[in-house]
Design an enzyme around this catalytic site. Structure first.
Site, PDB file in Angstrom:
ATOM      1  N   HIS A   1     -16.665  -1.792  -3.523  1.00 38.67           N
ATOM      2  CA  HIS A   1     -15.339  -1.209  -3.336  1.00 38.67           C
ATOM      3  C   HIS A   1     -15.131   0.025  -4.202  1.00 38.67           C
ATOM      4  O   HIS A   1     -14.574   1.018  -3.738  1.00 38.67           O
ATOM      5  CB  HIS A   1     -14.259  -2.244  -3.647  1.00 38.67           C
ATOM      6  CG  HIS A   1     -12.870  -1.821  -3.281  1.00 38.67           C
ATOM      7  ND1 HIS A   1     -12.170  -0.869  -3.972  1.00 38.67           N
ATOM      8  CD2 HIS A   1     -12.054  -2.222  -2.277  1.00 38.67           C
ATOM      9  CE1 HIS A   1     -10.982  -0.700  -3.422  1.00 38.67           C
ATOM     10  NE2 HIS A   1     -10.889  -1.516  -2.400  1.00 38.67           N
TER      11      HIS A   1
ATOM     12  N   HIS B   1     -16.062   5.294  -3.965  1.00 39.29           N
ATOM     13  CA  HIS B   1     -15.864   4.084  -3.173  1.00 39.29           C
ATOM     14  C   HIS B   1     -16.697   4.181  -1.893  1.00 39.29           C
ATOM     15  O   HIS B   1     -16.206   4.654  -0.862  1.00 39.29           O
ATOM     16  CB  HIS B   1     -14.394   3.923  -2.813  1.00 39.29           C
ATOM     17  CG  HIS B   1     -13.481   3.839  -4.002  1.00 39.29           C
ATOM     18  ND1 HIS B   1     -12.941   2.653  -4.440  1.00 39.29           N
ATOM     19  CD2 HIS B   1     -13.035   4.796  -4.858  1.00 39.29           C
ATOM     20  CE1 HIS B   1     -12.181   2.885  -5.501  1.00 39.29           C
ATOM     21  NE2 HIS B   1     -12.225   4.174  -5.775  1.00 39.29           N
TER      22      HIS B   1
ATOM     23  N   HIS C   1      23.459   0.773 -12.772  1.00 40.06           N
ATOM     24  CA  HIS C   1      23.582   1.906 -11.857  1.00 40.06           C
ATOM     25  C   HIS C   1      23.732   3.246 -12.587  1.00 40.06           C
ATOM     26  O   HIS C   1      23.865   4.284 -11.940  1.00 40.06           O
ATOM     27  CB  HIS C   1      24.791   1.710 -10.932  1.00 40.06           C
ATOM     28  CG  HIS C   1      24.538   0.742  -9.819  1.00 40.06           C
ATOM     29  ND1 HIS C   1      24.042  -0.519 -10.030  1.00 40.06           N
ATOM     30  CD2 HIS C   1      24.714   0.862  -8.468  1.00 40.06           C
ATOM     31  CE1 HIS C   1      23.928  -1.153  -8.871  1.00 40.06           C
ATOM     32  NE2 HIS C   1      24.315  -0.330  -7.901  1.00 40.06           N
TER      33      HIS C   1
ATOM     34  N   GLU D   1      14.400   3.068  -0.242  1.00 33.53           N
ATOM     35  CA  GLU D   1      14.284   4.336  -0.971  1.00 33.53           C
ATOM     36  C   GLU D   1      12.841   4.829  -1.058  1.00 33.53           C
ATOM     37  O   GLU D   1      12.577   6.029  -0.892  1.00 33.53           O
ATOM     38  CB  GLU D   1      14.859   4.195  -2.387  1.00 33.53           C
ATOM     39  CG  GLU D   1      16.363   4.000  -2.447  1.00 33.53           C
ATOM     40  CD  GLU D   1      16.760   2.533  -2.386  1.00 33.53           C
ATOM     41  OE1 GLU D   1      17.968   2.243  -2.547  1.00 33.53           O
ATOM     42  OE2 GLU D   1      15.870   1.685  -2.183  1.00 33.53           O
TER      43      GLU D   1
END
Length: 777
Positions: A375, A138, A587, A524
């Site tokens: 890029h 890059h 969960h 988190e």
């Protein structure tokens, strides 16, 4: 670039106004447009008729080109002209097409300071040449950010190239790690031993010290491993928090041992990634004034202009997050503006700072600047030649002018002087504050744990009884807290559930920097990345991070980087199975144990009781280069009669066995965590029927695999084959086939209901284990 239809001269003007390419590319001039003067139009028509008598399309000679001034520094100097059949008379003025074409390079505007330009272009061309040599990389970001890097390293960054680990150095993080050659170039130019010119020539080669993205484990001078965008800025929040904490703990009036800044380069991709917003939100709340981020605002990503997906006002967003925000309009060559912005940022003590630096990606490339092409790919040999011309760079590939190298290498002397001055402060500090100095030396300089830390954990285990392993974990944290000031950490808004609060330990806040408990909020992903930063500050801090095991899904990238970076973060993950009950399958972790067992350099530990939980903490703290994940139960578990710290530290061990001496068991039952007592109860039932049954507690695969082959065979004898081994674990069975031939596991999502009912539904009972064993025997 594909041609675009233009309907009128006003459309053409709009196109020109929207052009952001400052490189020396050319725009085609539509034939006969009202935006061209009558005299110029007549001249073009005449040239066209002379050149195109046999064809309908031709490139005009250079003297016939029109130039459009696009910005304050560069002009477009060429064009392609088409004559459409419909444009048969000169009176018609409809524009037809506009197209980019390549042209020869002309010098771009630079700083006007010869030495500064030499130093800046040294960075650019080391990056260009290394990427070109590797045919991969890059180049655009180093080309655009070289001026800012030069200003930062030349005037602000405090470092010692000959001791990259000097404790009071400023930290520099390249969050947009794809531009790694910017950092490698700086390390080489400034005289770090870790990066030589030969290393730069081996950029992106296997086993080189210049990998594709910066890795702290490979290259001294790289503070944190970056590449996944957003992680670096989040790590930097941890680095800045570590500095603030240590300064509060150890600094005294006239004796500032810890006093440094954390600087970050980040790009559009970092700003887009959610983890950066999580972390920067917390940084704003904590008012981390020594965190300064320089945002490479070049408006280009791989897909092209960021306007296709990213149009928010980043400055206002960061102001809302509690940051001090400045904008530098010209990051391409206005060194004074860059320097002034950094200086102003350093004067703001109650807010982290964001400097929006407007740059052109690939600055100096005539045909690829300000495009996605620069890029993520090499410029190509011809474009490299043009870029050398554009930036007036007469030097050969990988050649650095002696004057520039000499200027950068002065940092060797100044860095050693800075460290000597700090060493003098340290000597005075030791005399003035001997007790604090002893703690600083043990924790910060030598990273040595206190002498009695293991005994504290053993004692806590001995005092413990039947309890959930999350409660056992709390006992371990509180056993360590008084004797380990380097133990820091927190949870993602789940302290009452994960039981991670430590007695008499205040929270880390703006007005309480000495606090050791971090309230991460419901963040988190950032919690994991910030914990990595706390650890990789490399000053002995031992961070932990806690949430429900299921929510590792939100932070997996950070945990993976813990493993890759060899950051020994302790991840405390509670509510580890379907036994958590009513919260249901959203969960209840199923595949999580297997997935982390598959991740390299992670200790996935699932203790069966309070004793094994103590062993889990011992294993984690003994492994400073390996993150540990502690999978802990919500429900109460019995303290097992024969559980063993030393056995658990080997990953797997014989918990019980009624086999006669010298004989072999009829069957081996194994389990981890909350199912160990289940197989132990099943074994007792089978033993009452005259069967020889061995029970193996298996808290950690990775630790077991580190043991000798002799030890492994003593636990799982090859003469008792897999067909006579069974595992019971309330999780996916994936991977257990390496050890056993029979499984009672869960390979579907869970259920909402009472924990005991769910366990029974999935067969996690002693009766079912006995049934399965009998079916084999």
């Amino acid at each position: 670039m594909a041609s675009q239809e233009v309907q009128s001269s006003s459309d053409l003007s709009t196109m020109k106004e929207n052009v952001k390419k400052p490189a020396f590319l050319t725009y085609s001039v539509p034939y006969r447009t009202t935006c061209v003067s009558e005299k110029s139009r007549d001249r073009l028509c005449a040239s066209y008729e002379r050149c195109c008598s046999a064809t309908r399309k031709s490139l005009l000679p250079r003297q016939g080109f029109l130039g459009f001034k696009v910005d304050g520094t560069q002009n477009f100097v060429g064009s392609k002209i088409w004559k459409e059949d419909s444009l048969s008379t000169r009176e018609q003025s409809k524009a037809t097409r506009i197209q980019m074409v390549e042209t020869a390079a002309k010098p771009v505007t630079q700083t006007g300071n010869r030495l500064a330009d030499l130093c800046i272009n040294s960075i650019r061309f080391l990056a260009i040449d290394a990427v070109e040599n590797a045919k991969s990389g890059h180049p655009g970001m180093p080309m655009g950010m070289a001026p800012a890097a030069y200003v930062l390293f030349d005037n602000f960054l405090k470092f010692n190239p000959k001791n990259p680990f000097w404790v009071n150095r400023d930290r520099f993080v390249l969050s947009n790690g794809h531009g790694s050659m910017l950092l490698y170039a700086l390390l080489y130019l400034c005289g770090y031993d870790s990066v030589t010119l030969e290393d730069i020539k081996k950029f992106r080669h296997i086993h080189s010290r210049t990998p594709g993205h910066p890795e702290n484990i490979e290259t001294a001078g790289v503070e944190v491993t970056t590449g996944p965008l957003g992680q670096g800025i989040a790590n930097a929040v941890g680095l800045a928090a570590a500095e603030a904490h240590l300064a509060a703990v150890y600094n005294r009036p006239g004796h500032e041992l810890i006093d440094h800044y954390t600087y970050v380069f980040m790009g559009d991709g970092c700003v887009m990634e959610g983890v950066s917003n999580e972390a920067c939100s917390l940084a704003g709340h904590l008012k981390l004034g020594k965190l300064i981020a320089i945002y490479d605002d070049n408006s280009i990503s791989i897909d092209g202009n960021t306007e296709v997906a990213f149009t928010e006002d980043v400055g206002k967003r960061y102001e809302a997050l509690g940051w001090h925000v400045q904008t530098v309009e010209n990051g391409n060559f206005d060194l004074k503006a860059i320097s002034d912005a950094i200086q102003k940022a350093k004067q703001v003590h109650d807010k982290p700072s964001l400097i929006r630096l407007k740059t052109v990606i690939g600055y100096g490339s005539p045909n690829k600047a300000n495009t996605g092409e620069v890029h993520g790919a090499a410029l190509g040999a011809e474009e490299v030649k043009r870029t050398r011309d554009s930036l007036s760079w007469p030097y050969k590939e990988f050649e650095v002018p002696e004057e520039a190298l000499h200027h950068y290498r002065r940092h060797i002397e100044t860095g050693e002087k800075l460290e000597r001055e700090w060493q003098s402060k340290w000597e005075s500090y030791k005399k003035a504050f001997p007790e604090l100095a002893a703690q600083f030396e043990r924790t910060v300089l030598h990273k040595k744990l206190p002498d009695n830390w293991e005994n504290a954990l053993v004692s806590a285990a001995e005092k413990g009884g039947d309890m959930a392993t999350r409660q056992a974990s709390q006992a371990m944290l509180n056993a360590l807290a008084p004797i380990m000031p380097e133990l820091v950490g927190g949870s993602a808004d789940l302290a009452p559930s994960c039981l991670t609060m430590m007695k008499n330990v205040p929270s880390f806040q703006y007005n309480c920097r000495e606090g050791r408990y971090f309230h991460y909020g419901v963040r988190e992903h950032a919690m994991g990345a910030i914990s990595n930063g706390l650890y990789l500050h490399n000053t002995g801090l031992r961070p932990f991070a806690a949430t429900f095991f299921i929510f590792t899904d939100y932070m997996r990238a950070s945990i993976r980087l813990s493993a890759l970076s060899r950051a020994g973060v302790i991840y405390i993950m509670t509510h580890d199975s379907v036994a958590l009950g009513e919260d249901g399958p959203t969960h209840q972790p199923i595949e999580h144990l297997a997935s982390f067992r598959a991740m390299p350099n992670v200790h996935m530990i699932r203790p069966a009781d309070v004793t094994e939980t103590a062993a889990a903490y011992i294993a984690a703290l003994r492994s400073p280069s390996t993150p540990s994940i502690l999978s802990l139960s919500r429900q109460k578990l019995p303290k097992l009669k024969n559980s063993s710290i030393q056995g658990a530290l080997k990953g797997a061990y014989i918990l019980s066995d009624n086999t006669k001496s010298g004989g072999l068991p009829d069957f081996i039952l194994t389990a981890s965590g909350s199912e160990v007592h289940v197989v132990e109860n099943a074994a007792e039932m089978l033993r009452q029927e005259g069967k020889s049954i061995r029970v193996v507690s298996f808290p950690c695969w990775e630790l077991f695999e580190q043991q000798s082959r002799e030890y492994q065979d003593s636990v799982f004898p090859s003469s008792v084959g897999k067909e006579r081994r069974l595992v019971c674990e309330a999780a996916s069975g994936f991977g257990w086939e390496r050890y056993v031939g029979h499984m009672i596991t869960i390979d579907q999502f869970g259920l909402s209901g009472k924990g005991d009912d769910i366990l029974k539904y999935f067969g996690m009972t002693a009766d079912n284990v006995v049934k399965r064993v009998k079916a084999v025997l």
